[in-house]
Motif scaffolding. Structure first.
Motif, short mmCIF file in Angstrom:
data_model
loop_
_atom_site.label_atom_id
_atom_site.label_comp_id
_atom_site.label_asym_id
_atom_site.label_seq_id
_atom_site.Cartn_x
_atom_site.Cartn_y
_atom_site.Cartn_z
N ARG A 151 125.59 7.34 11.02
CA ARG A 151 124.64 8.41 11.28
C ARG A 151 123.27 7.85 11.68
O ARG A 151 122.58 8.40 12.53
CB ARG A 151 124.54 9.33 10.07
CG ARG A 151 125.88 10.00 9.72
CD ARG A 151 125.72 11.09 8.71
NE ARG A 151 125.03 12.23 9.27
CZ ARG A 151 125.63 13.21 9.95
NH1 ARG A 151 126.93 13.20 10.15
NH2 ARG A 151 124.92 14.21 10.43
N ARG A 152 122.89 6.72 11.07
CA ARG A 152 121.65 6.06 11.45
C ARG A 152 121.73 5.57 12.90
O ARG A 152 120.77 5.74 13.68
CB ARG A 152 121.39 4.90 10.49
CG ARG A 152 120.04 4.23 10.65
CD ARG A 152 119.75 3.31 9.47
NE ARG A 152 120.58 2.13 9.42
CZ ARG A 152 121.53 1.91 8.52
NH1 ARG A 152 121.80 2.81 7.59
NH2 ARG A 152 122.23 0.78 8.54
N ASP A 210 129.29 12.93 6.48
CA ASP A 210 127.89 12.67 6.17
C ASP A 210 127.64 12.39 4.68
O ASP A 210 126.49 12.23 4.26
CB ASP A 210 127.00 13.83 6.62
CG ASP A 210 127.43 15.17 6.04
OD1 ASP A 210 128.29 15.19 5.13
OD2 ASP A 210 126.91 16.21 6.49
N LEU A 216 131.06 15.63 11.88
CA LEU A 216 131.07 14.24 11.46
C LEU A 216 130.87 14.10 9.96
O LEU A 216 130.17 14.90 9.34
CB LEU A 216 129.97 13.47 12.18
CG LEU A 216 130.02 13.47 13.71
CD1 LEU A 216 128.91 12.59 14.26
CD2 LEU A 216 131.37 12.99 14.22
N LEU A 232 123.67 6.76 15.34
CA LEU A 232 123.68 7.87 16.28
C LEU A 232 122.29 8.49 16.44
O LEU A 232 121.92 8.93 17.53
CB LEU A 232 124.69 8.93 15.81
CG LEU A 232 126.15 8.52 15.89
CD1 LEU A 232 127.04 9.60 15.29
CD2 LEU A 232 126.56 8.26 17.34
N ALA A 233 121.52 8.52 15.36
CA ALA A 233 120.16 9.04 15.46
C ALA A 233 119.32 8.16 16.39
O ALA A 233 118.54 8.68 17.21
CB ALA A 233 119.52 9.10 14.07
N VAL A 271 132.46 3.59 14.93
CA VAL A 271 132.23 5.00 15.22
C VAL A 271 133.54 5.68 15.61
O VAL A 271 133.83 6.81 15.18
CB VAL A 271 131.17 5.17 16.33
CG1 VAL A 271 131.10 6.62 16.79
CG2 VAL A 271 129.81 4.71 15.84
N ARG A 327 120.54 8.84 20.00
CA ARG A 327 120.09 10.14 20.53
C ARG A 327 118.61 10.14 20.84
O ARG A 327 118.14 10.96 21.62
CB ARG A 327 120.45 11.23 19.52
CG ARG A 327 121.95 11.53 19.48
CD ARG A 327 122.32 12.50 18.39
NE ARG A 327 123.75 12.82 18.43
CZ ARG A 327 124.52 12.94 17.37
NH1 ARG A 327 124.01 12.78 16.15
NH2 ARG A 327 125.80 13.23 17.50
N ALA A 341 134.56 8.84 13.62
CA ALA A 341 134.33 10.09 14.36
C ALA A 341 135.48 10.50 15.26
O ALA A 341 135.51 11.65 15.73
CB ALA A 341 133.06 9.94 15.20
N ALA A 392 121.57 4.27 2.86
CA ALA A 392 121.16 4.82 4.15
C ALA A 392 120.16 3.90 4.83
O ALA A 392 120.09 3.83 6.06
CB ALA A 392 120.56 6.21 3.96
N ILE A 425 129.50 5.34 6.61
CA ILE A 425 129.20 6.67 7.14
C ILE A 425 127.70 6.82 7.40
O ILE A 425 127.28 7.32 8.46
CB ILE A 425 129.71 7.75 6.17
CG1 ILE A 425 131.23 7.81 6.22
CG2 ILE A 425 129.10 9.12 6.49
CD1 ILE A 425 131.86 8.65 5.13
N LEU A 426 126.88 6.39 6.45
CA LEU A 426 125.44 6.52 6.62
C LEU A 426 124.92 5.59 7.72
O LEU A 426 123.99 5.95 8.45
CB LEU A 426 124.74 6.22 5.30
CG LEU A 426 125.04 7.21 4.17
CD1 LEU A 426 124.35 6.77 2.88
CD2 LEU A 426 124.64 8.63 4.54
#
Length: 228
Positions: A183-184, A30, A28, A186-187, A214, A190, A218, A142, A179-180
């Motif tokens: 990722r935030r 980053d 992905l 997805l964190a 996404v 998860r 992705a 971010a 992008i950031l």
């Protein structure tokens, strides 16, 4: 098999991957640049990606990478990040003869991580360190700060901020922020947060907006990434 640890370069991550079978991994975006060593391909530089890249590997393939924090790569590699965008290039193409010393140290596949860390530290020292604006911009974006607010904070107009971001990250501030944010999100997902709540906390209009964004970045929707 994959493992990572904090590197001996501020903010960087040293990672290693060994293929246990033939397959394809989805990498992905980053906002980072990586210094890579491959058991098959030698020393490479991975530029900042705008969308996910599919990495094909065979059983036994070994990779070691130094993932530099957003904004640090240009000081290490000596070129603006946008020149490496969506590319994988031999290190020798950027460092010329200086890459030979790193290649010699990593030729037997031992102590590869230490060699990558030392090479990056030496280059950063010679460059006088990374542009401090990079860490500030990446940190604020971010955290979800709007691009206009960040531009005002650092005293740059829209065009000037775009140029600086192109050099530091490989793309403009809005792309980096997307992008950031992904990722935030997805964190959070998860960690067990439901996707509807993820969308609200990460700054999307709704869950459908999260899914669209996404998928664009992705290549697959969030649920598929979480299953993987």
């Amino acid at each position: 098999m994959y493992r990572e640890r904090a590197a001996r370069v501020a903010g960087a991550v040293l990672w290693e991957s060994v293929g246990t079978r033939d397959g394809v991994a989805r990498v992905l975006p980053d906002g980072c640049l990586d210094l890579l060593w491959s058991s098959r391909r030698g020393l490479l530089v991975a530029g900042p990606d705008r969308t996910a890249q599919l990495s094909v590997s065979a059983a036994g393939d070994r990779w070691v990478g130094l993932r530099l924090p957003p904004g640090t790569g240009p000081a290490v590699f000596g070129v603006p990040a946008h020149e490496l965008r969506d590319r994988r290039v031999p290190l020798a193409d950027l460092w010329g003869p200086a890459a030979a010393a790193v290649a010699e140290r990593t030729a037997d596949g031992r102590a590869v991580g230490a060699a990558l860390e030392e090479a990056a530290r030496d280059r950063l020292r010679a460059a006088g360190g990374p542009d401090p604006l990079g860490a500030h911009l990446a940190g604020r974006l971010a955290a979800g700060a709007p691009v206009g607010v960040v531009a005002a904070e650092v005293g740059l107009g829209a065009r000037a901020l775009h140029r600086r971001c192109q050099r530091l990250f490989g793309y403009g501030p809005k792309t980096l922020a997307r992008i950031l944010r992904m990722r935030r999100a997805l964190a959070l997902a998860r960690a067990g947060t439901p996707l509807a709540e993820v969308a609200a906390r990460a700054g999307y209009a709704d869950q459908a907006h999260l899914t669209r964004d996404v998928r664009e970045l992705a290549g697959v929707p969030p649920a598929a990434l979480l299953r993987g």
